[in-house]
Design a protein around this motif. Structure first.
Motif, PDB file in Angstrom:
ATOM      1  N   ASP A   1       1.413   5.578  -2.276  1.00  0.00           N
ATOM      2  CA  ASP A   1       1.850   6.906  -1.809  1.00  0.00           C
ATOM      3  C   ASP A   1       3.181   7.294  -2.441  1.00  0.00           C
ATOM      4  O   ASP A   1       3.400   8.451  -2.801  1.00  0.00           O
ATOM      5  N   THR A   2       4.072   6.301  -2.587  1.00  0.00           N
ATOM      6  CA  THR A   2       5.378   6.577  -3.219  1.00  0.00           C
ATOM      7  C   THR A   2       5.181   7.019  -4.661  1.00  0.00           C
ATOM      8  O   THR A   2       5.827   7.962  -5.127  1.00  0.00           O
TER       9      THR A   2
ATOM     10  N   ASP B   1       4.599  13.941  -7.950  1.00  0.00           N
ATOM     11  CA  ASP B   1       4.668  15.347  -7.500  1.00  0.00           C
ATOM     12  C   ASP B   1       6.045  15.950  -7.767  1.00  0.00           C
ATOM     13  O   ASP B   1       6.169  17.145  -8.016  1.00  0.00           O
TER      14      ASP B   1
ATOM     15  N   LEU C   1       2.608   8.522  -5.999  1.00  0.00           N
ATOM     16  CA  LEU C   1       2.083   9.898  -6.034  1.00  0.00           C
ATOM     17  C   LEU C   1       3.156  10.907  -5.631  1.00  0.00           C
ATOM     18  O   LEU C   1       3.212  12.014  -6.175  1.00  0.00           O
ATOM     19  N   ASP C   2       4.017  10.509  -4.700  1.00  0.00           N
ATOM     20  CA  ASP C   2       5.093  11.399  -4.258  1.00  0.00           C
ATOM     21  C   ASP C   2       6.087  11.643  -5.394  1.00  0.00           C
ATOM     22  O   ASP C   2       6.514  12.771  -5.642  1.00  0.00           O
TER      23      ASP C   2
ATOM     24  N   ARG D   1      -8.294   3.782  -7.509  1.00  0.00           N
ATOM     25  CA  ARG D   1      -7.391   3.435  -6.407  1.00  0.00           C
ATOM     26  C   ARG D   1      -7.649   2.008  -5.922  1.00  0.00           C
ATOM     27  O   ARG D   1      -6.707   1.281  -5.562  1.00  0.00           O
TER      28      ARG D   1
ATOM     29  N   GLU E   1       0.830  -1.208   0.000  1.00  0.00           N
ATOM     30  CA  GLU E   1       0.000   0.000   0.000  1.00  0.00           C
ATOM     31  C   GLU E   1       0.867   1.262   0.000  1.00  0.00           C
ATOM     32  O   GLU E   1       0.486   2.293  -0.552  1.00  0.00           O
ATOM     33  N   GLU E   2       2.047   1.163   0.612  1.00  0.00           N
ATOM     34  CA  GLU E   2       2.952   2.329   0.638  1.00  0.00           C
ATOM     35  C   GLU E   2       3.386   2.716  -0.778  1.00  0.00           C
ATOM     36  O   GLU E   2       3.705   3.870  -1.049  1.00  0.00           O
TER      37      GLU E   2
ATOM     38  N   GLN F   1      -1.450   9.574 -11.992  1.00  0.00           N
ATOM     39  CA  GLN F   1      -2.255  10.364 -11.050  1.00  0.00           C
ATOM     40  C   GLN F   1      -3.747  10.165 -11.291  1.00  0.00           C
ATOM     41  O   GLN F   1      -4.519   9.975 -10.342  1.00  0.00           O
TER      42      GLN F   1
END
Length: 432
Positions: free
Chosen positions: A376-377, A383, A379-380, A409, A372-373, A402
């Motif tokens: 987030d990685t 960015d 999306l990071d 998701r 799951e991390e 994105q």
């Protein structure tokens, strides 16, 4: 919607004629009549007509063409160049190559008019190197136009001279970016240039240059013949004119469909015979893989420059890729990201490193080894690429990721769930 019947062809009207690519067919169907009109006017008058028509760049950005032309300096201290971007390499984009195959003379006539308007005496058509058949057809059309007196010295007795060079690229997606294209045209490695200076001030060979898309320039003869008011009757107020929509993927009849700007996917699907085998729509791109994806909720978004942006994407090149419910979103996003990683020129760190790491993470997730991390990685990293890369390739690369995570998701989470279950089973077996 448009006041013009959406099936009245403008740009594609000659495509189905016998030997549509020949000068004989072109001249029978109003070909080279606009150039006579244009050469009888002043360059400033031509620029004004194009401004009044509201024609916007058909290569993706939608910048007003007449305004772009007006940036060219009025003096001729240095040569002026017109460069046609025919390096069509975006996944899903396939409108310019059919146009040049079916009706190359409409592009050449547009080149003559645009060159005259910008006081350019040399025009370059930069074509994607893989499409040999298209390059041959363009070269043949240039030779025919020259033999008929539409190119060369003193065109039609007007005193205006123009040469057109067809140049084959070497198959790099980055050369679709206008300044990378100019570097490639000069014989250098195709990498984007720092702006300013903009091409209008210092472009090809450091001289004033305008770079336009094939479809944009092919629209010009129709505007000269029909007039700005006629052109504005099609499409929407801020995005006037007709547009070629390239529909691929899970539809019954994929292909090129000409319709006024502002047409919706629902209407385009009707033209394309609906979803293939009746399997429902899941997601789609309005303008190629670099535009944020849409879902079935966006069927009625008007596909013009404003409508697409308001709904959270961009119109791009109107390369409508349609995917049904059998397609995994993470898998599709991974395939696109692999393309961007391969095509990154490596000049800037965010894009070079970012596309590499995004590909690694997505491949691991699709193989069922994600956590799951990782979401987030992803999306990071996105960015850190978005708005920070040297050219728009970085922005295009993160768009599918994105938007994919935004709308689907749960599919990315399901892949992580699979991984958790896979890792839990041996532990349970050991407990027994």
């Amino acid at each position: 919607m448009s006041t013009v019947d959406p099936v009245t062809p403008v740009l594609t009207k000659r495509w189905l004629s016998p030997r549509s690519w020949s000068i004989q067919t072109y001249e029978q169907l109003e070909g080279y009549t606009a150039v006579r009109k244009a050469l009888a006017a002043t360059p400033e008058q031509i620029v004004q007509v194009v401004k009044d028509s509201g024609l916007r760049g058909r290569g993706g950005a939608g910048f007003p063409s007449g305004l772009k032309w007006s940036f060219m300096p009025p003096n001729e201290d240095k040569p002026h160049y017109l460069v046609i971007n025919a390096d069509e390499g975006e996944p899903g984009t396939c409108k310019d190559i059919p146009l040049m195959m079916a009706d190359p003379h409409s592009l050449i006539e547009g080149c003559i008019i645009a060159s005259y308007a910008m006081r350019s005496h040399h025009c370059f058509i930069y074509v994607r190197g893989e499409v040999i058949h298209c390059i041959r057809r363009l070269n043949q059309a240039v030779a025919e136009a020259k033999a008929a007196g539409y190119l060369g010295k003193d065109i039609l007795g007007s005193g205006f001279d123009l040469e057109i060079t067809v140049h084959a690229g070497a198959g790099a997606y980055i050369c679709g970016e206008e300044t990378a294209l100019l570097d490639s045209l000069e014989g250098r490695r195709g990498q984007p240039r720092l702006k300013p200076p903009f091409p209008a001030a210092a472009g090809l060979y450091a001289a004033p240059t305008t770079v336009n898309n094939v479809e944009t320039i092919a629209s010009v003869p129709f505007i000269i013949n029909g007039g700005a008011e006629w052109f504005r009757k099609m499409g929407t107020e801020k995005s006037p004119g007709p547009k070629i929509y390239s529909i691929s993927g899970h539809v019954e009849k994929p292909g090129q469909y000409e319709a006024p700007l502002g047409t919706t996917l629902r209407q385009l699907l009707d033209m394309a015979g609906g979803m293939k085998d009746g399997i429902p729509l899941k997601f789609w791109t309005p303008g190629g893989s670099s535009t944020p994806m849409f879902t079935a909720e966006h069927l009625d978004v008007p596909l013009d420059f404003e409508g697409a942006v308001e709904a959270g994407s961009i119109l791009g090149t109107t390369a409508v890729m349609v995917f049904n419910e059998t397609v995994s979103v993470p898998w599709a996003v991974m395939k696109w990201t692999q393309f961007y990683k391969h095509e990154s020129c490596g000049k800037c760190t965010p894009c070079r490193e970012g596309t590499y790491w995004l590909t690694q993470i997505l491949e691991r997730m699709v193989d069922g080894n994600g956590t799951e991390e990782d979401i987030d990685t992803l999306l990071d990293v996105c960015d850190n690429v978005l708005g920070r890369s040297f050219c728009a390739l970085g922005d295009g690369a993160v768009s599918p990721i994105q938007s994919g995570i935004k709308y689907f998701r749960d599919e990315f989470l399901a892949l992580c769930q699979k991984n958790r279950e896979k890792n839990r089973k041996p532990a349970l077996a050991g407990a027994n």
